[in-house]
Design a protein around this motif. Structure first.
Motif, PDB file in Angstrom:
ATOM      1  N   ARG A   1       0.754  -0.630   0.104  1.00 26.55           N
ATOM      2  CA  ARG A   1       0.163   0.093   0.010  1.00 26.55           C
ATOM      3  C   ARG A   1       1.023   1.283   0.081  1.00 26.55           C
ATOM      4  O   ARG A   1       0.358   2.083  -0.613  1.00 26.55           O
ATOM      5  N   LEU A   2       1.805   1.361   1.030  1.00 23.51           N
ATOM      6  CA  LEU A   2       2.792   2.327   0.346  1.00 23.51           C
ATOM      7  C   LEU A   2       3.455   2.744  -0.455  1.00 23.51           C
ATOM      8  O   LEU A   2       3.268   3.377  -1.411  1.00 23.51           O
ATOM      9  N   PHE A   3       4.206   1.873  -0.934  1.00 26.69           N
ATOM     10  CA  PHE A   3       4.322   1.609  -2.978  1.00 26.69           C
ATOM     11  C   PHE A   3       3.638   2.349  -3.556  1.00 26.69           C
ATOM     12  O   PHE A   3       3.711   2.937  -4.386  1.00 26.69           O
ATOM     13  N   ARG A   4       2.135   1.611  -3.589  1.00 28.41           N
ATOM     14  CA  ARG A   4       1.082   2.073  -4.315  1.00 28.41           C
ATOM     15  C   ARG A   4       0.538   3.348  -3.971  1.00 28.41           C
ATOM     16  O   ARG A   4       0.428   5.104  -4.873  1.00 28.41           O
ATOM     17  N   GLY A   5       0.823   4.035  -2.771  1.00 31.55           N
ATOM     18  CA  GLY A   5       0.600   5.303  -2.594  1.00 31.55           C
ATOM     19  C   GLY A   5       1.167   6.638  -2.493  1.00 31.55           C
ATOM     20  O   GLY A   5       0.942   7.486  -3.311  1.00 31.55           O
ATOM     21  N   ALA A   6       2.976   6.123  -2.958  1.00 35.68           N
ATOM     22  CA  ALA A   6       3.754   6.785  -3.922  1.00 35.68           C
ATOM     23  C   ALA A   6       3.440   6.717  -5.055  1.00 35.68           C
ATOM     24  O   ALA A   6       4.181   7.207  -5.998  1.00 35.68           O
ATOM     25  N   GLY A   7       2.536   6.083  -5.895  1.00 36.78           N
ATOM     26  CA  GLY A   7       2.686   6.431  -7.377  1.00 36.78           C
ATOM     27  C   GLY A   7       3.117   4.871  -8.135  1.00 36.78           C
ATOM     28  O   GLY A   7       3.741   5.259  -9.275  1.00 36.78           O
ATOM     29  N   TYR A   8       4.052   3.824  -7.486  1.00 35.57           N
ATOM     30  CA  TYR A   8       4.458   3.207  -7.888  1.00 35.57           C
ATOM     31  C   TYR A   8       3.064   1.594  -8.274  1.00 35.57           C
ATOM     32  O   TYR A   8       2.357   1.470  -7.577  1.00 35.57           O
ATOM     33  N   ALA A   9       3.478   0.781  -9.790  1.00 30.37           N
ATOM     34  CA  ALA A   9       2.860  -0.525  -9.423  1.00 30.37           C
ATOM     35  C   ALA A   9       3.696  -0.808  -8.828  1.00 30.37           C
ATOM     36  O   ALA A   9       5.056  -1.207  -8.853  1.00 30.37           O
ATOM     37  N   ALA A  10       3.454  -2.430  -7.847  1.00 36.40           N
ATOM     38  CA  ALA A  10       3.856  -3.245  -7.173  1.00 36.40           C
ATOM     39  C   ALA A  10       3.240  -4.519  -7.824  1.00 36.40           C
ATOM     40  O   ALA A  10       2.333  -4.688  -7.463  1.00 36.40           O
ATOM     41  N   ASP A  11       4.051  -5.579  -7.493  1.00 35.05           N
ATOM     42  CA  ASP A  11       3.596  -6.689  -7.007  1.00 35.05           C
ATOM     43  C   ASP A  11       4.126  -6.933  -5.440  1.00 35.05           C
ATOM     44  O   ASP A  11       5.360  -7.020  -5.134  1.00 35.05           O
ATOM     45  N   LEU A  12       3.496  -8.057  -5.188  1.00 29.53           N
ATOM     46  CA  LEU A  12       4.503  -8.833  -3.324  1.00 29.53           C
ATOM     47  C   LEU A  12       3.943 -10.261  -3.715  1.00 29.53           C
ATOM     48  O   LEU A  12       3.487 -10.912  -4.431  1.00 29.53           O
ATOM     49  N   ALA A  13       4.924 -10.953  -3.840  1.00 32.36           N
ATOM     50  CA  ALA A  13       5.681 -12.131  -3.854  1.00 32.36           C
ATOM     51  C   ALA A  13       5.682 -12.607  -1.625  1.00 32.36           C
ATOM     52  O   ALA A  13       6.507 -11.798  -1.574  1.00 32.36           O
ATOM     53  N   ALA A  14       5.265 -13.585  -1.620  1.00 30.64           N
ATOM     54  CA  ALA A  14       5.156 -13.673  -0.049  1.00 30.64           C
ATOM     55  C   ALA A  14       5.600 -15.315  -0.044  1.00 30.64           C
ATOM     56  O   ALA A  14       6.248 -15.381   1.264  1.00 30.64           O
ATOM     57  N   ASP A  15       7.250 -15.548  -0.617  1.00 27.88           N
ATOM     58  CA  ASP A  15       8.307 -16.479  -1.006  1.00 27.88           C
ATOM     59  C   ASP A  15       8.368 -16.394  -1.936  1.00 27.88           C
ATOM     60  O   ASP A  15       8.620 -15.501  -2.604  1.00 27.88           O
ATOM     61  N   GLY A  16      10.265 -16.780  -1.329  1.00 30.32           N
ATOM     62  CA  GLY A  16      11.615 -17.021  -2.458  1.00 30.32           C
ATOM     63  C   GLY A  16      10.844 -16.881  -3.589  1.00 30.32           C
ATOM     64  O   GLY A  16      12.035 -16.921  -5.149  1.00 30.32           O
ATOM     65  N   GLN A  17       9.920 -18.533  -3.871  1.00 33.31           N
ATOM     66  CA  GLN A  17       9.748 -19.189  -4.988  1.00 33.31           C
ATOM     67  C   GLN A  17       9.005 -18.538  -5.832  1.00 33.31           C
ATOM     68  O   GLN A  17       9.194 -18.412  -6.605  1.00 33.31           O
ATOM     69  N   ALA A  18       7.992 -17.366  -5.580  1.00 31.72           N
ATOM     70  CA  ALA A  18       7.166 -17.168  -5.808  1.00 31.72           C
ATOM     71  C   ALA A  18       7.958 -15.479  -6.792  1.00 31.72           C
ATOM     72  O   ALA A  18       7.585 -15.088  -7.586  1.00 31.72           O
ATOM     73  N   GLY A  19       8.844 -15.069  -5.756  1.00 29.43           N
ATOM     74  CA  GLY A  19       9.886 -14.390  -5.950  1.00 29.43           C
ATOM     75  C   GLY A  19      10.693 -14.379  -7.412  1.00 29.43           C
ATOM     76  O   GLY A  19      11.216 -13.352  -7.926  1.00 29.43           O
ATOM     77  N   LEU A  20      10.830 -15.629  -7.115  1.00 28.51           N
ATOM     78  CA  LEU A  20      11.807 -15.899  -7.907  1.00 28.51           C
ATOM     79  C   LEU A  20      11.602 -15.780  -9.954  1.00 28.51           C
ATOM     80  O   LEU A  20      11.780 -15.417 -10.530  1.00 28.51           O
ATOM     81  N   HIS A  21       9.999 -16.269  -9.804  1.00 37.88           N
ATOM     82  CA  HIS A  21       9.117 -16.684 -10.541  1.00 37.88           C
ATOM     83  C   HIS A  21       8.557 -14.838 -11.602  1.00 37.88           C
ATOM     84  O   HIS A  21       9.226 -14.492 -12.419  1.00 37.88           O
ATOM     85  N   LEU A  22       8.490 -14.524 -10.664  1.00 34.79           N
ATOM     86  CA  LEU A  22       7.869 -12.845 -10.818  1.00 34.79           C
ATOM     87  C   LEU A  22       9.317 -12.019 -11.349  1.00 34.79           C
ATOM     88  O   LEU A  22       9.036 -11.281 -12.675  1.00 34.79           O
TER      89      LEU A  22
END
Length: 230
Positions: free
Chosen positions: A31-52
């Protein structure tokens, strides 16, 4: 695998990949990043982060170190090995000097310790956004070439030398202006700002010479260092 995806906003330079497993902090930062005007993806574990990280383009990566599935430093190392040179900030509760050195040597451009100030986090993200990946991918080193993404020096004989994050930062600074002499104080400000110890400069010059040859970094007596001959 828990992933929250925001659709692309105004391009790669305004996109953030946040990899954070804390169920309260992750959505809060999103929410902080979105409020600052960024588009953002949230990954809740390392495997999801690697994929994105491998399938989408971002302007900045914000990665927690203590992640499930793939630990944060391992995640960053895997992305770097696959050619992802996006500037990365490690956000973690691990705050010793050794932890910070490991993170920066592991490929991160910046390192913040929890708890942190929101304004400082946003300021650091803005600074990293001004360092887009891919703007320059290689630098000449005489007959050799320095790959800025993989942090490898490719010799004209086919030899490949892998550098740590700090070694690569130091070599890049020297190679971008090869005729300039940098004082120890300048190198500390640009390569070791978290440590502010001039002794580290001599240590990492030694590391570069050991890996690339004694002439790789030239000492200018009473002035500092400049790029040598590989």
């Amino acid at each position: 695998m828990d992933t929250t995806i925001e659709q692309p906003g105004d391009g790669t330079a305004r996109r953030i990949l946040l990899v954070e497993d804390d169920r309260e902090l992750g959505p809060l930062l999103l929410r902080l990043f979105r409020g600052a005007g960024y588009a953002a993806d949230l990954a809740a574990d390392g495997q999801a982060g690697l994929h994105l990280g491998l399938t989408r383009r971002y302007g900045v990566l914000v990665i927690d170190r203590g992640l499930p599935a793939i630990e944060g430093l391992d995640l960053l190392a895997r992305l770097r090995r696959r050619g992802v040179g996006t500037p990365a900030l490690l956000l973690t509760a691990l705050g010793t000097v050794g932890d910070r050195v490991a993170g920066l040597d592991g490929g991160a451009e910046d390192y913040m310790v929890k708890p942190f100030e929101v304004d400082e986090l946003l300021a650091r993200v803005r600074a990293l956004m001004r360092r887009p990946a891919g703007a320059r991918t290689a630098l000449p080193l005489g007959a050799a070439e320095f790959d800025l993404v993989s942090r490898e020096v490719h010799g004209d004989d086919g030899a490949v030398t892998r550098l740590s994050g700090r070694e690569a930062d130091l070599l890049r600074m020297l190679a971008e202006t090869p005729d300039r002499v940098f004082t120890r104080a300048e190198i500390v400000r640009r390569v070791f700002p978290d440590a502010a110890a001039e002794a580290l400069v001599d240590t990492y010059v030694h590391y570069l010479r050991r890996k690339l040859g004694a002439g790789a970094v030239h000492t200018v007596r009473g002035a500092g260092y400049r790029l040598g001959a590989l």
